[in-house]
Design a protein around this motif. Structure first.
Motif, PDB file in Angstrom:
ATOM      1  N   ILE A  82      21.628  74.193  27.480  1.00  0.00           N
ATOM      2  CA  ILE A  82      22.614  73.545  26.613  1.00  0.00           C
ATOM      3  C   ILE A  82      23.315  72.425  27.378  1.00  0.00           C
ATOM      4  O   ILE A  82      23.760  72.617  28.515  1.00  0.00           O
ATOM      5  N   GLN A  83      23.403  71.273  26.761  1.00  0.00           N
ATOM      6  CA  GLN A  83      24.129  70.148  27.339  1.00  0.00           C
ATOM      7  C   GLN A  83      25.521  70.064  26.721  1.00  0.00           C
ATOM      8  O   GLN A  83      25.700  70.379  25.541  1.00  0.00           O
ATOM      9  N   GLY A  84      26.475  69.631  27.504  1.00  0.00           N
ATOM     10  CA  GLY A  84      27.842  69.551  27.008  1.00  0.00           C
ATOM     11  C   GLY A  84      28.596  68.405  27.645  1.00  0.00           C
ATOM     12  O   GLY A  84      28.327  68.001  28.775  1.00  0.00           O
ATOM     13  N   TYR A  99      28.334  69.508  12.488  1.00  0.00           N
ATOM     14  CA  TYR A  99      27.282  70.350  13.055  1.00  0.00           C
ATOM     15  C   TYR A  99      25.951  69.984  12.398  1.00  0.00           C
ATOM     16  O   TYR A  99      25.866  69.844  11.176  1.00  0.00           O
ATOM     17  N   GLY A 146      28.387  69.520  22.082  1.00  0.00           N
ATOM     18  CA  GLY A 146      27.443  70.517  22.558  1.00  0.00           C
ATOM     19  C   GLY A 146      26.072  70.230  21.968  1.00  0.00           C
ATOM     20  O   GLY A 146      25.949  70.027  20.750  1.00  0.00           O
ATOM     21  N   ARG A 158      23.308  70.474  17.369  1.00  0.00           N
ATOM     22  CA  ARG A 158      24.296  69.545  17.915  1.00  0.00           C
ATOM     23  C   ARG A 158      25.631  69.769  17.214  1.00  0.00           C
ATOM     24  O   ARG A 158      25.692  69.829  15.976  1.00  0.00           O
ATOM     25  N   GLN A 192      32.842  66.613  27.540  1.00  0.00           N
ATOM     26  CA  GLN A 192      34.223  66.760  27.074  1.00  0.00           C
ATOM     27  C   GLN A 192      35.038  65.583  27.585  1.00  0.00           C
ATOM     28  O   GLN A 192      34.880  65.150  28.733  1.00  0.00           O
TER      29      GLN A 192
END
Length: 345
Positions: A329-331, A282, A319, A298, A333
């Motif tokens: 917020i960008q994400g 983080y 994230g 981040r 996966q």
């Protein structure tokens, strides 16, 4: 009368025998007597046994202490699907491939330590009748030197770099329904170089927190093409006259922006279950010259589980909140099954 004499003779003989037995128990002085003992049949040796000293050459052990510890992981993931033309279930032919290289070197001697970590990720997918698209793309290189102050506290200095390999696009469709790519990023557009120093709290081997009281970050946008949007319905594919004023926080016409900030970086890496590794990082970046609403966050999380010696399954997530990139917020996966080679084994 004869019987009487016989009785007297019997008593005399018995008394003499008892006296002889008592005399035999008395030690006899054998000094001066010539007594010869019987020779033993076993062989014997008389005299001194000579001993000769043997010179032993000293053994020199060529032992060296290695203060370095390195680890390299190389992973490859492949996903492929093919359907016949009359397949009624629906679907599209596709091929996806991704690669990961993670190199980490650690040096530790007395109160000084140094850690260098490189993460390289790249992946692409190709669906039938569609353009190729990226699934992952990252270059990350972090270097940190630390000097131990107490049991859990260190003074550190770090430098890290982050960017991407390939161009990134935003996809839209024109009036004919065909996909049209618009360039939004590429190598060093953006690119980030961060220098930081401060104090690190490390209570265990698997968790640490850096508090960078003095941090500087340079944001690079070296290609001005990312500022410009193309019109998908223009037959000549000409550029729009309208240009973005800023991109990734860098003003149009400039190459980079420098910021001073307060930074916090927390890292966790531990085997939470048998053959299952959890790794997270983080990062919080607080610029000194802007309001607190512009704090960047981040979070990177990855869970990797080994199925056997080579095969593994991994789940990764990112994230990101950075107002210079987007107000939301960008994400991302990714779930992947593939092979992993680790050196040294």
């Amino acid at each position: 009368m004869k019987i009487f004499y016989a009785y007297i003779l019997f008593v005399f003989i018995g008394t003499t025998s008892l006296q002889a037995q008592e005399i035999d128990t008395i030690p006899i002085n054998t000094k001066g007597l010539d007594i010869k003992l019987k020779r033993s049949p076993l062989p014997s040796r008389t005299g001194t046994i000579p001993f000769k000293a043997v010179q032993l050459a000293p053994v020199v052990v060529d032992a060296r202490v290695n203060y370095w510890k390195t680890r390299t992981s190389v992973g490859i993931n492949v996903n492929q699907a093919t359907f016949s033309n009359n397949w009624k279930g629906g679907g599209v032919n596709s091929l996806a491939i991704g690669g990961l290289v993670n190199y980490k070197a650690e040096y530790s001697k007395e109160s000084y330590s140094y850690v260098s970590e490189v993460i390289l990720e790249y992946g692409k997918i190709k669906n039938k009748d569609q353009l190729q698209k990226k699934t992952r793309d990252r270059i990350f290189w972090d270097n940190k030197a630390a000097l131990q102050l107490s049991k859990n506290w260190y003074f550190f200095g770090s430098v890290n770099f982050e960017s991407q390999f390939d161009s990134g696009f935003a996809y839209s469709k024109n009036t004919d329904g065909n996909e049209f790519p618009n360039l939004i990023s590429k190598f060093m557009s953006p690119g980030y170089l961060t220098e930081s120093f401060g104090f690190e709290y490390k209570p265990s081997k698997f968790f640490s927190t850096r508090i960078g009281t003095g941090t500087a970050r340079q944001t690079f946008v070296l290609d001005t093409a990312v500022y410009i949007t193309r019109d998908p319905n223009d037959p000549d594919n000409r550029l729009k006259d309208k240009k973005a004023a800023t991109k990734y926080g860098v003003d149009f016409g400039k190459k980079f922006k420098n910021e001073l900030a307060f930074q916090v970086v927390a890292a966790f890496e531990k085997e939470i279950f048998t053959n299952t590794m959890l790794k997270s990082r983080y990062q919080m970046f607080i610029p000194y010259d802007r309001a607190l609403v512009n704090i960047d966050h981040r979070l990177d999380i990855s869970i990797t589980s080994k199925l056997n010696r080579l095969m593994n399954v991994s789940l990764t997530g990112v994230g990101l909140f950075d107002r210079d990139n987007d107000t939301r917020i960008q994400g991302s996966q990714t779930l992947a099954l593939g092979v992993m080679f680790v050196f040294p084994r």
